[in-house]
Write an enzyme that holds these catalytic residues in place. Structure first.
Site, PDB file in Angstrom:
ATOM      1  N   ASP A  62     -10.555   1.885  -1.944  1.00  0.00           N
ATOM      2  CA  ASP A  62      -9.120   1.670  -2.017  1.00  0.00           C
ATOM      3  C   ASP A  62      -8.451   3.029  -2.269  1.00  0.00           C
ATOM      4  O   ASP A  62      -8.751   3.997  -1.567  1.00  0.00           O
ATOM      5  CB  ASP A  62      -8.829   0.612  -3.101  1.00  0.00           C
ATOM      6  CG  ASP A  62      -7.412   0.117  -3.115  1.00  0.00           C
ATOM      7  OD1 ASP A  62      -7.065  -0.727  -2.262  1.00  0.00           O
ATOM      8  OD2 ASP A  62      -6.632   0.568  -3.982  1.00  0.00           O
ATOM      9  N   HIS A  94     -11.812  -7.458   0.539  1.00  0.00           N
ATOM     10  CA  HIS A  94     -11.514  -6.112   0.045  1.00  0.00           C
ATOM     11  C   HIS A  94     -12.453  -5.649  -1.055  1.00  0.00           C
ATOM     12  O   HIS A  94     -12.680  -4.453  -1.219  1.00  0.00           O
ATOM     13  CB  HIS A  94     -10.074  -6.092  -0.466  1.00  0.00           C
ATOM     14  CG  HIS A  94      -9.568  -4.728  -0.821  1.00  0.00           C
ATOM     15  ND1 HIS A  94      -9.423  -3.725   0.114  1.00  0.00           N
ATOM     16  CD2 HIS A  94      -9.164  -4.208  -2.021  1.00  0.00           C
ATOM     17  CE1 HIS A  94      -8.944  -2.645  -0.479  1.00  0.00           C
ATOM     18  NE2 HIS A  94      -8.793  -2.901  -1.770  1.00  0.00           N
ATOM     19  N   TYR A 120       1.188   4.482  -5.338  1.00  0.00           N
ATOM     20  CA  TYR A 120       1.988   4.144  -4.156  1.00  0.00           C
ATOM     21  C   TYR A 120       3.242   5.009  -4.092  1.00  0.00           C
ATOM     22  O   TYR A 120       3.624   5.503  -3.025  1.00  0.00           O
ATOM     23  CB  TYR A 120       2.377   2.659  -4.195  1.00  0.00           C
ATOM     24  CG  TYR A 120       1.203   1.725  -4.098  1.00  0.00           C
ATOM     25  CD1 TYR A 120       0.759   1.251  -2.862  1.00  0.00           C
ATOM     26  CD2 TYR A 120       0.507   1.322  -5.239  1.00  0.00           C
ATOM     27  CE1 TYR A 120      -0.334   0.393  -2.775  1.00  0.00           C
ATOM     28  CE2 TYR A 120      -0.587   0.466  -5.153  1.00  0.00           C
ATOM     29  CZ  TYR A 120      -0.991   0.014  -3.921  1.00  0.00           C
ATOM     30  OH  TYR A 120      -2.081  -0.822  -3.827  1.00  0.00           O
TER      31      TYR A 120
END
Length: 343
Positions: free
Chosen positions: A127, A322, A258
């Protein structure tokens, strides 16, 4: 400078079976340390001795996600090292999003290696951990001799940052990351006992395909109530640890990754179109919504080698979402140890 809290076995409130090896494995102790890196103090866990393998986690997680992989790598004769990344767990967690660029994170990775007197390491990331591991391999090939990326393929810096590229594709109102960058995101995630099970469940392959998380469909978002507190592939002790950690820390540090991405883009024009030349491995789950967005079809090795000329192999994991470290632990461990043995 590093401080050691001693041999913890499978401490931090985790049972001895968490991350357990297959029958016949050696019960190698896990060491817990707080180390002083360049910008702050970081919580590190280690297992085994030998050439170093550094593990980097993503959102929302801690070093604990790597216990199965650490044990497999340690039993194969390596020194497995994982740490709570900047903003997570017991590690340095500034509040300013501008302090979460890849330059800061790569500085942390180098600082942790220095604190542990490690000259070079194979780096493994999942990730956001994969994204920053890739930048580390790009910027410091002297310190990171090979790389394994889980769930995130490498994309060189282009003309515009990734968030703007998604807006240009018409995803500005629907792509999940833009929602995570809003000022109220921390409050929406804050109830960790609800948000952590939801994220684990919906991003995995456990739901029916039509109900799984879709990063480009706000209706299939990750914070929908999960039908189970612990997915059948997850260790309850791991889930408990993750919930308790985020109850204590909140989610601001993780969400700052982010928010910092455009700043990273602005700081790295010198790396435009640069490729990763170290030996590389790519592992991904066929049911992972992110991977389906990055490459709707299985990419060929030739396509992946445009960005990583020395990519050794890609491993597509069927019926896996994921959370590849847990959903397909044995297959991931085998792929990693095979990759390491061939270096």
């Amino acid at each position: 400078m590093l401080q050691t809290s001693g041999m913890i076995g499978f401490g931090l409130g985790l049972s001895p079976t968490f991350g357990a090896a297959s029958d016949g494995g050696t019960d190698l102790p896990v060491r817990s340390r707080m180390v002083d890196a360049i910008d702050g103090r970081f919580h590190v866990i280690e297992q085994g001795e030998g050439p170093a393998v550094l593990f980097c986690h993503g959102f929302p997680d801690t070093a604990e996600i790597w216990r199965s992989q650490m044990r497999a790598v340690a039993e194969a004769g390596y020194r497995a090292v994982a740490f709570d990344m900047r903003g997570y767990g017991r590690s340095h967690a500034p509040s300013d999003p501008d302090l979460y660029t890849s330059l800061h994170i790569v500085g942390d990775l180098v600082g942790v290696l220095d604190a542990l007197s490690i000259d070079t390491a194979v780096i493994v990331g999942h990730d956001w951990g994969a994204d920053h591991a890739q930048r580390a391999a790009l910027m410091r090939p002297d310190r990171f001799r090979a790389i394994a990326s889980l769930s995130i393929p490498f994309a060189p810096r282009g003309e515009i940052d990734q968030w703007q590229a998604l807006r240009d594709q018409g995803l500005g109102d629907t792509y999940y990351a833009f929602n995570l960058m809003k000022s109220d995101a921390e409050a929406r995630f804050a109830k960790a006992a609800q948000s952590i099970p939801s994220i684990l469940y919906w991003l995995s392959a456990s739901p029916e395909p039509a109900q799984r998380w879709d990063p480009a469909d706000p209706e299939l978002h990750m914070l929908r109530p999960a039908p189970t507190a612990v997915p059948d592939w997850a260790e309850p002790t791991y889930v408990h640890h993750t919930i308790e950690t985020f109850r204590r820390t909140g989610f601001r540090g993780g969400l700052n990754y982010y928010r910092a991405l455009p700043r990273t883009f602005d700081l790295m024009p010198a790396y435009k179109d640069a490729v990763i030349r170290q030996p590389a491995l790519y592992i991904w789950g066929a049911a992972d919504g992110l991977c389906r967005l990055f490459h709707p079809e299985t990419p060929s090795l030739a396509e992946l080698r445009e960005a990583q000329p020395n990519l050794v192999r890609q491993v597509r994991l069927e019926h896996v979402g994921h959370w590849v470290q847990h959903e397909a632990a044995e297959r991931v461990n085998a792929a990693l140890t095979d990759f390491l043995s061939d270096l």
